[in-house]
Design a protein around this motif. Structure first.
Motif, PDB file in Angstrom:
ATOM      1  N   SER A 117      12.608   4.882  -4.020  1.00 36.03           N
ATOM      2  CA  SER A 117      12.974   4.123  -5.215  1.00 36.03           C
ATOM      3  C   SER A 117      11.904   3.094  -5.548  1.00 36.03           C
ATOM      4  N   PRO A 118      11.452   3.039  -6.821  1.00 38.76           N
ATOM      5  CA  PRO A 118      10.382   2.120  -7.211  1.00 38.76           C
ATOM      6  C   PRO A 118      10.883   0.694  -7.390  1.00 38.76           C
ATOM      7  N   ALA A 119       9.998  -0.248  -7.209  1.00 40.03           N
ATOM      8  CA  ALA A 119      10.385  -1.654  -7.275  1.00 40.03           C
ATOM      9  C   ALA A 119      10.699  -2.114  -8.687  1.00 40.03           C
ATOM     10  N   ASP A 120      10.029  -1.546  -9.689  1.00 40.84           N
ATOM     11  CA  ASP A 120      10.238  -2.018 -11.064  1.00 40.84           C
ATOM     12  C   ASP A 120      10.988  -1.004 -11.920  1.00 40.84           C
ATOM     13  N   GLU A 121      11.669  -0.051 -11.275  1.00 44.68           N
ATOM     14  CA  GLU A 121      12.571   0.923 -11.901  1.00 44.68           C
ATOM     15  C   GLU A 121      11.869   2.104 -12.575  1.00 44.68           C
ATOM     16  N   LEU A 122      10.526   2.123 -12.590  1.00 49.73           N
ATOM     17  CA  LEU A 122       9.797   3.230 -13.207  1.00 49.73           C
ATOM     18  C   LEU A 122       8.958   3.949 -12.155  1.00 49.73           C
ATOM     19  N   PRO A 123       8.750   5.267 -12.315  1.00 51.49           N
ATOM     20  CA  PRO A 123       7.928   6.005 -11.349  1.00 51.49           C
ATOM     21  C   PRO A 123       6.452   5.635 -11.477  1.00 51.49           C
ATOM     22  N   TYR A 124       5.688   5.958 -10.454  1.00 51.38           N
ATOM     23  CA  TYR A 124       4.244   5.720 -10.441  1.00 51.38           C
ATOM     24  C   TYR A 124       3.543   7.074 -10.569  1.00 51.38           C
ATOM     25  N   ILE A 125       2.857   7.279 -11.683  1.00 49.86           N
ATOM     26  CA  ILE A 125       2.210   8.568 -11.966  1.00 49.86           C
ATOM     27  C   ILE A 125       0.801   8.304 -12.469  1.00 49.86           C
ATOM     28  N   GLY A 126      -0.193   8.852 -11.767  1.00 52.64           N
ATOM     29  CA  GLY A 126      -1.555   8.672 -12.260  1.00 52.64           C
ATOM     30  C   GLY A 126      -2.586   8.657 -11.166  1.00 52.64           C
ATOM     31  N   ARG A 127      -3.666   7.920 -11.403  1.00 51.73           N
ATOM     32  CA  ARG A 127      -4.767   7.869 -10.447  1.00 51.73           C
ATOM     33  C   ARG A 127      -4.464   6.900  -9.307  1.00 51.73           C
ATOM     34  N   TRP A 128      -4.957   7.256  -8.125  1.00 52.61           N
ATOM     35  CA  TRP A 128      -4.875   6.409  -6.937  1.00 52.61           C
ATOM     36  C   TRP A 128      -5.753   5.175  -7.174  1.00 52.61           C
ATOM     37  N   HIS A 129      -5.314   4.019  -6.699  1.00 47.63           N
ATOM     38  CA  HIS A 129      -6.125   2.799  -6.829  1.00 47.63           C
ATOM     39  C   HIS A 129      -7.483   2.998  -6.175  1.00 47.63           C
ATOM     40  N   GLY A 130      -8.552   2.775  -6.953  1.00 46.75           N
ATOM     41  CA  GLY A 130      -9.903   2.831  -6.419  1.00 46.75           C
ATOM     42  C   GLY A 130     -10.479   4.220  -6.272  1.00 46.75           C
ATOM     43  N   ARG A 131      -9.713   5.246  -6.633  1.00 48.81           N
ATOM     44  CA  ARG A 131     -10.205   6.627  -6.494  1.00 48.81           C
ATOM     45  C   ARG A 131      -9.880   7.377  -7.786  1.00 48.81           C
ATOM     46  N   ASP A 132     -10.887   7.535  -8.640  1.00 51.68           N
ATOM     47  CA  ASP A 132     -10.658   8.071  -9.972  1.00 51.68           C
ATOM     48  C   ASP A 132     -10.332   9.562  -9.997  1.00 51.68           C
ATOM     49  N   LYS A 133     -10.653  10.286  -8.930  1.00 46.84           N
ATOM     50  CA  LYS A 133     -10.380  11.718  -8.910  1.00 46.84           C
ATOM     51  C   LYS A 133      -9.324  12.094  -7.872  1.00 46.84           C
ATOM     52  N   VAL A 134      -8.518  11.101  -7.533  1.00 45.32           N
ATOM     53  CA  VAL A 134      -7.377  11.312  -6.645  1.00 45.32           C
ATOM     54  C   VAL A 134      -6.136  10.855  -7.393  1.00 45.32           C
ATOM     55  N   TYR A 135      -5.076  11.670  -7.364  1.00 46.64           N
ATOM     56  CA  TYR A 135      -3.909  11.442  -8.208  1.00 46.64           C
ATOM     57  C   TYR A 135      -2.639  11.494  -7.374  1.00 46.64           C
ATOM     58  N   LEU A 136      -1.611  10.787  -7.851  1.00 47.98           N
ATOM     59  CA  LEU A 136      -0.342  10.777  -7.133  1.00 47.98           C
ATOM     60  C   LEU A 136       0.816  10.660  -8.114  1.00 47.98           C
ATOM     61  N   ALA A 137       1.987  10.986  -7.610  1.00 46.95           N
ATOM     62  CA  ALA A 137       3.227  10.843  -8.382  1.00 46.95           C
ATOM     63  C   ALA A 137       4.321  10.504  -7.380  1.00 46.95           C
ATOM     64  N   THR A 138       4.951   9.351  -7.550  1.00 46.94           N
ATOM     65  CA  THR A 138       5.939   8.903  -6.568  1.00 46.94           C
ATOM     66  C   THR A 138       6.909   7.926  -7.224  1.00 46.94           C
ATOM     67  N   GLY A 139       7.902   7.477  -6.453  1.00 49.02           N
ATOM     68  CA  GLY A 139       8.876   6.524  -6.968  1.00 49.02           C
ATOM     69  C   GLY A 139       9.880   7.156  -7.917  1.00 49.02           C
ATOM     70  N   PHE A 140      10.296   8.393  -7.601  1.00 50.51           N
ATOM     71  CA  PHE A 140      11.199   9.127  -8.492  1.00 50.51           C
ATOM     72  C   PHE A 140      12.668   8.798  -8.265  1.00 50.51           C
ATOM     73  N   ALA A 141      12.996   8.030  -7.212  1.00 49.82           N
ATOM     74  CA  ALA A 141      14.386   7.720  -6.862  1.00 49.82           C
ATOM     75  C   ALA A 141      15.193   9.007  -6.779  1.00 49.82           C
ATOM     76  N   ALA A 142      16.369   9.046  -7.396  1.00 44.68           N
ATOM     77  CA  ALA A 142      17.221  10.243  -7.337  1.00 44.68           C
ATOM     78  C   ALA A 142      17.010  11.161  -8.528  1.00 44.68           C
ATOM     79  N   ASP A 143      15.923  10.956  -9.262  1.00 42.93           N
ATOM     80  CA  ASP A 143      15.723  11.638 -10.538  1.00 42.93           C
ATOM     81  C   ASP A 143      14.463  12.503 -10.544  1.00 42.93           C
ATOM     82  N   GLY A 144      14.121  13.058  -9.378  1.00 40.41           N
ATOM     83  CA  GLY A 144      12.809  13.647  -9.187  1.00 40.41           C
ATOM     84  C   GLY A 144      12.519  14.940  -9.910  1.00 40.41           C
TER      85      GLY A 144
END
Length: 500
Positions: free
Chosen positions: A327-354
């Motif tokens: 579950s994300p801290a600010d109620e929204l998922p995190y989707i996009g580039r990894w901090h500091g790595r422009d060609k590394v990507y992630l998607a997380t914080g989906f809670a029960a709505d994945g």
């Protein structure tokens, strides 16, 4: 424990493990709905994509989900409205509606047999929970602010005693395991390479190399589609890992199976029906708890079985399973580039709505890699900084981690002999000066592992319901032989003695 979705899904194990060295434009870690949706977008644009799956396609959180697809959120839209604005609220609903439409179009385009149907969604206040009326009204106002058409729920929507409720039309349901396995078959025709039983052990970001036990993939772009990113990421400090359970049952002849997604505001139960091969099943989801902090024995599935028996004419129970949430801290998922790595990507914080977030994430990540604009990227950007909106959960989660870290080491009792561990029991103990995780199976065979999670050195806890070792700090989970089941850890629990 096995999810009901194995009924009606193609068999697993169709793709060989990675062996040797290979090269790809993009390597995706994880073959759930996020990873395969990303692969579809990239393959259709001519990119060579390799997907690495630690187990089998869809066997992780996708295959353990509810199979419900909705434009709102299980927790409700009201919490989003409190932290953000009505504009954000409308973006959440619009983006999720678009993702559901995309899933429906993919099902139709490829002819995937996954039982996709449009169904209504209900949010209901149960009798005895009159205090939830205000919360339901707050949610109804949030739904209206998001642009949804809200109806009053029928009084007989469920046999569960209901006081009041709301209804949203044109939501959906499907078999998520059948969907991703059907999609995987189509991706192979599009040139995507999929490897099952290929757990990632390390990533060298400088060289762009993802390594497994038996091979490695070099790629320009690396996608973490693993529900939570592998390795150490700052986002893990603002997400709460939890587990939730599901059971399914067949009802007695001539019983009516409710059609729709039903969220009952008692202790929060989610209900839906599933039809396969001439048989109907009713399932209930609930009993959420933080990873590594659950009760012992069969308590959670038992409570769900009791709930169904108390409210429906149950003939027999068929399946029981669980799934993990972050579950994300600010109620929204995190989707996009990894901090500091422009060609590394992630998607997380989906809670029960994945399921819906995963489909949306696949589209966003595909566009990022291809250099295309995506209207939703900025809204859910993984690099966003929201210290005020995230502060409460950040503090809660990191106090929890600290609580489990030092006291966990100090509270472990000393074990004089392995004979003190009974058949079917797992126990964390100090043995010969080391914290170890000991399990004895029903035949008396003992395995001894380090009790220290390789991710960030917290101690694991025995999960008596699923016979796993779970880390309460960041949600890594391991089987009785120490192998990683899910979570951010790359490596298994270290063996301390041979099985005996």
């Amino acid at each position: 424990m096995e999810a009901i979705w194995t009924l009606g899904s193609p068999p697993s194990g169709q793709f060989s493990p990675l062996s040797g060295q290979t090269r790809s434009d993009v390597v995706i870690i994880g073959a759930g709905i996020t990873g395969l949706t990303t692969a579809l977008s990239l393959a259709e644009s001519g990119m060579h994509v390799t997907v690495l799956e630690a187990h089998t396609v869809g066997a992780g959180c996708t295959g353990g989900s509810t199979g419900n697809l909705y434009s709102t959120l299980a927790k409700g839209l009201a919490p989003v409205r409190k932290k953000w604005s009505d504009e954000v609220l409308r973006d959440v609903v619009a983006s999720r509606s678009q993702a559901i439409d995309s899933i429906e179009a993919t099902v139709s385009r490829f002819g995937i047999d996954c039982g996709f149907h449009r169904r209504p969604l209900y949010r209901l206040v149960a009798q005895g929970k009159e205090s939830m009326r205000d919360a339901l009204e707050e949610e109804r106002q949030a739904m209206l602010a998001a642009g949804l058409t809200v109806q009053e729920a029928e009084s007989n929507a469920l046999p569960v005693p209901i006081i009041t409720g709301v209804k949203l039309e044109n939501q959906a349901q499907f078999n998520p395991l059948a969907y991703v396995r059907g999609l995987a078959r189509e991706l192979v025709h599009l040139g995507v390479t999929i490897h099952e039983h290929s757990a990632v052990r390390d990533v060298d970001y400088k060289r762009g190399v993802v390594e497994t036990e038996a091979g490695a993939v070099e790629a320009e772009h690396i996608v973490h589609a693993t529900h939570t990113p592998k390795g150490i990421n700052l986002l893990q400090s603002v997400m709460l890992p939890s587990r939730e359970y599901g059971v399914s049952a067949r009802l007695k002849p001539d019983s009516a199976y409710p059609q729709g997604t039903f969220w009952v505001l008692d202790d929060f139960h989610s209900l839906r029906s599933y039809h396969h091969d001439g048989d109907d099943y009713l399932m209930v989801i609930g009993e959420k708890h933080k990873v590594g902090e659950g009760e012992v024995d069969d308590v959670y599935p038992r409570r769900l079985r009791d709930y169904l028996s108390d409210n429906f004419d149950v003939q027999d129970f068929t399946h029981a399973w669980s799934a993990q949430q972050y579950s994300p801290a600010d109620e929204l998922p995190y989707i996009g580039r990894w901090h500091g790595r422009d060609k590394v990507y992630l998607a997380t914080g989906f809670a029960a709505d994945g399921l819906v977030w995963g489909a949306l994430a696949g589209a966003i990540l595909g566009d990022l890699i291809l250099g295309r604009d995506n209207r939703w990227h900025e809204r859910f950007d993984a690099r966003r900084f929201t210290p005020v909106k995230s502060a409460k959960q950040w503090a809660k989660e990191n106090v929890s981690v600290a609580t489990h870290f030092v006291p966990g080491y100090l509270s472990v009792s000393k074990l004089e002999s392995l004979d003190d561990v009974a058949p079917g029991q797992g126990k964390v103990a100090t043995l010969e000066g080391e914290k170890v995780a000991i399990y004895r199976d029903d035949d008396g065979k003992v395995s001894v592992l380090s009790a220290v999670c390789p991710h960030m050195k917290c101690l694991v806890h025995w999960n008596d319901i699923e016979s796993t070792w779970d880390c309460s700090c960041h949600g890594s989970r391991f089987d009785t032989q120490g192998e990683v089941i899910e979570g951010p850890s790359y490596h298994p629990l270290a063996r301390r003695t041979k099985d005996s």
